[in-house]
Write a protein that holds these residues in place. Structure first.
Motif, PDB file in Angstrom:
ATOM      1  N   PRO A  86       0.799  -1.231   0.000  1.00 53.13           N
ATOM      2  CA  PRO A  86       0.000   0.000   0.000  1.00 53.13           C
ATOM      3  C   PRO A  86       0.831   1.281   0.000  1.00 53.13           C
ATOM      4  O   PRO A  86       2.035   1.244   0.233  1.00 53.13           O
ATOM      5  CB  PRO A  86      -0.824  -0.107   1.278  1.00 53.13           C
ATOM      6  N   ASN A  87       0.148   2.381  -0.238  1.00 51.60           N
ATOM      7  CA  ASN A  87       0.776   3.701  -0.262  1.00 51.60           C
ATOM      8  C   ASN A  87       1.543   3.990   1.034  1.00 51.60           C
ATOM      9  O   ASN A  87       2.671   4.462   1.005  1.00 51.60           O
ATOM     10  CB  ASN A  87      -0.328   4.743  -0.474  1.00 51.60           C
ATOM     11  N   SER A  88       0.902   3.696   2.162  1.00 53.37           N
ATOM     12  CA  SER A  88       1.549   3.989   3.437  1.00 53.37           C
ATOM     13  C   SER A  88       2.189   2.727   3.999  1.00 53.37           C
ATOM     14  O   SER A  88       1.555   1.676   4.080  1.00 53.37           O
ATOM     15  CB  SER A  88       0.508   4.504   4.437  1.00 53.37           C
ATOM     16  N   PRO A  89       3.448   2.826   4.439  1.00 58.60           N
ATOM     17  CA  PRO A  89       4.098   1.637   5.012  1.00 58.60           C
ATOM     18  C   PRO A  89       3.433   1.190   6.317  1.00 58.60           C
ATOM     19  O   PRO A  89       3.671   0.085   6.791  1.00 58.60           O
ATOM     20  CB  PRO A  89       5.536   2.094   5.233  1.00 58.60           C
ATOM     21  N   GLU A  90       2.596   2.072   6.883  1.00 63.04           N
ATOM     22  CA  GLU A  90       1.892   1.726   8.122  1.00 63.04           C
ATOM     23  C   GLU A  90       0.800   0.692   7.869  1.00 63.04           C
ATOM     24  O   GLU A  90       0.399  -0.038   8.762  1.00 63.04           O
ATOM     25  CB  GLU A  90       1.194   2.964   8.720  1.00 63.04           C
ATOM     26  N   GLU A  91       0.284   0.693   6.650  1.00 59.73           N
ATOM     27  CA  GLU A  91      -0.776  -0.258   6.325  1.00 59.73           C
ATOM     28  C   GLU A  91      -0.144  -1.585   5.919  1.00 59.73           C
ATOM     29  O   GLU A  91       0.936  -1.601   5.329  1.00 59.73           O
ATOM     30  CB  GLU A  91      -1.612   0.316   5.166  1.00 59.73           C
ATOM     31  N   GLU A  92      -0.826  -2.671   6.228  1.00 59.38           N
ATOM     32  CA  GLU A  92      -0.219  -3.970   5.963  1.00 59.38           C
ATOM     33  C   GLU A  92      -0.254  -4.350   4.477  1.00 59.38           C
ATOM     34  O   GLU A  92      -1.238  -4.090   3.797  1.00 59.38           O
ATOM     35  CB  GLU A  92      -0.943  -5.022   6.774  1.00 59.38           C
ATOM     36  N   ALA A  93       0.809  -4.991   4.038  1.00 57.56           N
ATOM     37  CA  ALA A  93       0.827  -5.499   2.654  1.00 57.56           C
ATOM     38  C   ALA A  93      -0.097  -6.711   2.566  1.00 57.56           C
ATOM     39  O   ALA A  93      -0.359  -7.372   3.559  1.00 57.56           O
ATOM     40  CB  ALA A  93       2.244  -5.891   2.266  1.00 57.56           C
ATOM     41  N   GLY A 180       1.133   9.209  -2.134  1.00 58.08           N
ATOM     42  CA  GLY A 180       1.987   9.888  -1.182  1.00 58.08           C
ATOM     43  C   GLY A 180       1.117  10.500  -0.101  1.00 58.08           C
ATOM     44  O   GLY A 180       0.209   9.849   0.421  1.00 58.08           O
ATOM     45  N   SER A 181       1.321  11.776   0.196  1.00 61.66           N
ATOM     46  CA  SER A 181       0.536  12.402   1.259  1.00 61.66           C
ATOM     47  C   SER A 181      -0.785  12.958   0.730  1.00 61.66           C
ATOM     48  O   SER A 181      -1.572  13.507   1.489  1.00 61.66           O
ATOM     49  CB  SER A 181       1.363  13.514   1.902  1.00 61.66           C
ATOM     50  N   LYS A 182      -1.032  12.815  -0.554  1.00 60.59           N
ATOM     51  CA  LYS A 182      -2.254  13.386  -1.139  1.00 60.59           C
ATOM     52  C   LYS A 182      -3.365  12.354  -1.279  1.00 60.59           C
ATOM     53  O   LYS A 182      -3.104  11.160  -1.417  1.00 60.59           O
ATOM     54  CB  LYS A 182      -1.958  13.906  -2.543  1.00 60.59           C
ATOM     55  N   THR A 183      -4.611  12.848  -1.298  1.00 61.84           N
ATOM     56  CA  THR A 183      -5.703  11.973  -1.729  1.00 61.84           C
ATOM     57  C   THR A 183      -6.337  12.615  -2.954  1.00 61.84           C
ATOM     58  O   THR A 183      -6.369  13.839  -3.090  1.00 61.84           O
ATOM     59  CB  THR A 183      -6.790  11.797  -0.648  1.00 61.84           C
ATOM     60  N   ILE A 184      -6.827  11.768  -3.828  1.00 59.92           N
ATOM     61  CA  ILE A 184      -7.418  12.272  -5.072  1.00 59.92           C
ATOM     62  C   ILE A 184      -8.847  11.765  -5.177  1.00 59.92           C
ATOM     63  O   ILE A 184      -9.127  10.597  -4.907  1.00 59.92           O
ATOM     64  CB  ILE A 184      -6.566  11.831  -6.283  1.00 59.92           C
ATOM     65  N   ASP A 185      -9.734  12.682  -5.556  1.00 64.59           N
ATOM     66  CA  ASP A 185     -11.160  12.389  -5.621  1.00 64.59           C
ATOM     67  C   ASP A 185     -11.486  11.746  -6.979  1.00 64.59           C
ATOM     68  O   ASP A 185     -11.973  12.411  -7.882  1.00 64.59           O
ATOM     69  CB  ASP A 185     -11.913  13.718  -5.442  1.00 64.59           C
ATOM     70  N   ARG A 208     -11.737   2.832  -1.297  1.00 64.22           N
ATOM     71  CA  ARG A 208     -10.339   2.896  -0.916  1.00 64.22           C
ATOM     72  C   ARG A 208     -10.090   3.955   0.158  1.00 64.22           C
ATOM     73  O   ARG A 208      -9.476   3.681   1.152  1.00 64.22           O
ATOM     74  CB  ARG A 208      -9.461   3.173  -2.155  1.00 64.22           C
ATOM     75  N   ILE A 209     -10.607   5.179  -0.056  1.00 65.34           N
ATOM     76  CA  ILE A 209     -10.273   6.218   0.929  1.00 65.34           C
ATOM     77  C   ILE A 209     -11.440   6.509   1.869  1.00 65.34           C
ATOM     78  O   ILE A 209     -11.330   7.337   2.763  1.00 65.34           O
ATOM     79  CB  ILE A 209      -9.792   7.529   0.249  1.00 65.34           C
ATOM     80  N   MET A 315       2.759  -5.300  -6.594  1.00 67.38           N
ATOM     81  CA  MET A 315       1.999  -4.145  -7.072  1.00 67.38           C
ATOM     82  C   MET A 315       2.115  -3.073  -6.012  1.00 67.38           C
ATOM     83  O   MET A 315       1.744  -3.309  -4.863  1.00 67.38           O
ATOM     84  CB  MET A 315       0.532  -4.595  -7.115  1.00 67.38           C
ATOM     85  N   PHE A 316       2.643  -1.916  -6.365  1.00 69.27           N
ATOM     86  CA  PHE A 316       2.858  -0.854  -5.363  1.00 69.27           C
ATOM     87  C   PHE A 316       1.945   0.324  -5.634  1.00 69.27           C
ATOM     88  O   PHE A 316       1.933   0.877  -6.727  1.00 69.27           O
ATOM     89  CB  PHE A 316       4.337  -0.437  -5.392  1.00 69.27           C
ATOM     90  N   GLU A 317       1.198   0.695  -4.596  1.00 66.35           N
ATOM     91  CA  GLU A 317       0.211   1.762  -4.741  1.00 66.35           C
ATOM     92  C   GLU A 317       0.828   3.161  -4.711  1.00 66.35           C
ATOM     93  O   GLU A 317       0.277   4.099  -5.290  1.00 66.35           O
ATOM     94  CB  GLU A 317      -0.800   1.658  -3.592  1.00 66.35           C
ATOM     95  N   GLY A 318       1.975   3.307  -4.057  1.00 69.21           N
ATOM     96  CA  GLY A 318       2.461   4.646  -3.721  1.00 69.21           C
ATOM     97  C   GLY A 318       3.463   5.234  -4.691  1.00 69.21           C
ATOM     98  O   GLY A 318       3.506   4.882  -5.869  1.00 69.21           O
TER      99      GLY A 318
END
Ligand code: WTA
Length: 636
Positions: A86-93, A180-185, A208-209, A315-318
């Protein structure tokens, strides 16, 4: 000798010779020995570049998802097919096994069917890099629907153009995306696009968001409840080898984007074959391509090629810079990646940052490094080789195109000796030719010219969706009986190829193809703009950046120039997407033109590139004075 897996240089030469002397036997054997067909072909190849018409494995029947998923279930059911980071490393793969992938794809395919999607229907996929993207692509293929993935960084106008061009019946999207640090609508962009897309009957929305989105009754539905209710089995639709598998748009130098059409059989054989050889994938390896599935690289070398080989694909989201510039290497370390495939623009951006971002991670799992999308400059090549590969991982500089479906010219690691900036040798089945100004082939070595391909290969795009004439004009008209790539190349003393760049009005910015004409069209719609010309100039991170020369409508226009520049870039963002924004905008009173009124882009390119030494003869221009003015006010 194995036709399928080349392990050393001598073997490459043998296989290559066979592929040229007996192309039909060669590809027939590869196809027969390594894939699952429901019915064998009547002919391996039929072709005529003058029409142009190209058919591989005609008469054969198959389903590509059976090859990418079902046939692995017995031997690799519990093997990870996709690692999703995922985009954030805090979230689990997520680790999705082949069994789980089968279930996800079948369920999704059943949802598509329940919404009335049938074989041959076009489905637009506008998703971020979340598992649903790979799954929906495969679900379309499962039922013979034609997927048209649109990169989720494109604007609503770009999206609606593509939806309308292919007459899509459905859009698959998400509420939004993380980058990254952004979210897109994303859903907002889709809603805007759909204001003029009459062919769309339904929209499926992945969560997703977890943002508030508007749901249009009767058209939009959340995806998850439909998946939860769907049957976990879906028999694959058996299609003809030459049935379209997908449409993928690429920029042309003029006009609308071109919907390149790829078919099932040949595309499968060629992407799987090249994946195996170029990455030397072995059973327990973990392979990672950092591209987005919205581009051809992601289609061929995140989804189809790896899965057809039963590989584990990441597959990398970020993005490479989030949360810091060490993210790529953190992921390589975390998932013990063995093959890593990225673009020169990413390498250059990372090379500008502190080396600690690289050195603090353990990269010892790496065996092969790949590069794609644009020429890799020598400095970036060495940085990649020294710091990432620690001089022990061959770099495969892979040249190919959306139109070619798979990699065409590339070293085979541990077989082909590499040289920085050289894509080296053609892969089996690929017959390159360099052409001179008089449309004659240049034979021999130590020469350069325009790069063509003389003979069909299994994954060549078969047409442009809805416009076969344009397909013929663009690729088969410049040189008789040849596919013209639009690139220039040189061949060195030993026959290695080096791609020197586009020879048309396509500019590659950060690895993305951008046609200059569509950008000019977008700018010219700004009420203050009379005319414009866009050219590329060298940029140390992006490879090329865009320089715009703009004539305003009123000579005495007093509005603030900085504001106008922002508005022009805003205009481009709305029409195409932020990737096409201009780095420099110069307001000029005129553009250098020939007597017949054609803009002399060659001169503008030189000015933008600060290469003023040899502008050529400007005296024949309609307005030679303008050149001096443009040079004087040039932006550095
Ligand atoms: C360029 C991407 C030099 C080239 C797979 C081509 C390259 C265009 C390389 C296609 C490379 C791609 N060296 N140039 N290794 N790879 N290109 O359709 O100009 O997005 O024509 O496909 O990228 O870009 P496309």
């Amino acid at each position: 000798m194995s036709n399928y897996h080349i392990k050393h240089l001598e073997e490459y030469f043998q296989v290559y010779r066979k592929s040229v002397r007996e192309p039909e036997n060669f590809w027939g054997e590869v196809a027969e020995e390594h894939f699952l067909w429901r019915k064998k072909w009547d002919n391996v190849l039929q072709w005529d570049f003058t029409k142009p018409e190209i058919k591989w494995f005609e008469g054969a029947k198959l389903n590509i998802t059976e090859n990418c998923i079902d046939r692995h279930l017995r031997t690799r059911g519990d093997k990870t097919a996709i690692i999703w980071e995922p985009n954030s490393p805090e979230e689990e793969a997520l680790h999705i096994t082949y069994k789980e992938l089968h279930e996800r794809v079948c369920k999704f395919a059943n949802v598509l069917k329940s919404k009335g999607i049938e074989k041959g229907d076009r489905v637009c996929i506008y998703l971020p890099m979340i598992p649903e993207l790979a799954v929906s692509v495969l679900a379309c293929a499962r039922i013979g629907a034609i997927h048209s993935v649109v990169f989720a960084g494109f604007s609503s106008t770009a999206l609606s153009t593509r939806i309308n061009d292919a007459d899509c019946k459905m859009v698959i999207t998400a509420d939004g995306s993380f980058r990254g640090s952004k979210t897109i609508d994303l859903k907002g962009i889709v809603d805007e696009a759909l204001e003029d897309c009459p062919s769309i009957e339904s929209v499926l929305v992945a969560k997703r968001i977890a943002s508030d989105i508007s749901i249009k009754e009767g058209r939009d539905e959340w995806l998850q409840p439909l998946l939860d209710a769907a049957d976990a089995n879906c028999e694959p639709e058996i299609v003809d080898a030459e049935d379209p598998l997908f449409i993928l748009y690429t920029s042309g130098s003029t006009g609308k984007p071109k919907g390149m059409v790829h078919t099932s059989g040949g595309y499968m054989v060629y992407t799987a074959y090249t994946f195996k050889n170029i990455f030397q994938y072995k059973e327990d390896d973990v392979y990672w391509c950092t591209a987005d599935i919205g581009w051809i690289t992601g289609h061929s070398y995140i989804v189809y090629g790896p899965l057809a080989n039963g590989a584990t694909t990441v597959m990398f989201e970020g993005v490479p810079s989030y949360p810091d510039f060490g993210r790529f290497w953190e992921i390589v370390d975390k998932h013990k990646v063995n093959q890593f495939y990225t673009a020169p623009t990413a390498i250059r951006a990372l090379a500008k940052n502190n080396l600690d971002f690289v050195t603090k991670h353990d990269l010892s799992s790496l065996k092969v490094l790949g590069s794609v999308g644009e020429p890799i400059n020598e400095e970036a090549w060495h940085w990649y080789n020294d710091n990432v590969g620690k001089s022990r991982c061959p770099i495969v500089d892979t040249w190919w195109q959306t139109e070619t479906g798979g990699i065409m010219i590339s070293p085979i690691p541990y077989a082909t000796p590499t040289i920085p900036t050289y894509a080296t040798l053609p892969l089996p089945g690929i017959q390159p030719a360099l052409m001179d100004e008089n449309a004659k082939e240049i034979k021999g070595n130590l020469v350069d010219g325009r790069l063509c391909i003389k003979f069909p290969w299994p994954s060549i795009a078969r047409t442009i969706w809805g416009n076969h004439e344009r397909y013929k004009d663009t690729y088969f008209s410049a040189y008789e009986n040849m596919y013209f790539t639009g690139d220039g190349a040189l061949r060195d003393a030993v026959g290695y190829y080096r791609i020197t760049g586009r020879v048309d009005d396509v500019v590659i910015v950060s690895g993305h193809n951008l046609g200059t004409a569509p950008i000019e069209d977008a700018i010219n719609e700004h009420p203050a703009v009379a005319e414009s010309a866009i050219v590329g100039y060298p940029h140390d991170v992006k490879g090329n950046a865009l320089y715009g020369f703009v004539i305003l409508k009123e000579v005495g226009e007093t509005r603030d120039r900085e504001n106008l520049r922002k508005e022009i870039n805003q205009q481009i963002t709305e029409h195409i997407g932020p990737i096409a924004k201009l780095d420099k905008i110069q307001f000029v009173s005129g553009l250098p033109k020939t007597r017949s009124g054609k803009i002399m882009r060659r001169i503008l390119r030189k000015i933008a590139s600060n290469d003023l030494s040899n502008l050529g003869d400007t005296s024949t221009l309609l307005n030679p004075d303008v050149v001096d003015e443009v040079i004087k006010e040039k932006i550095d």
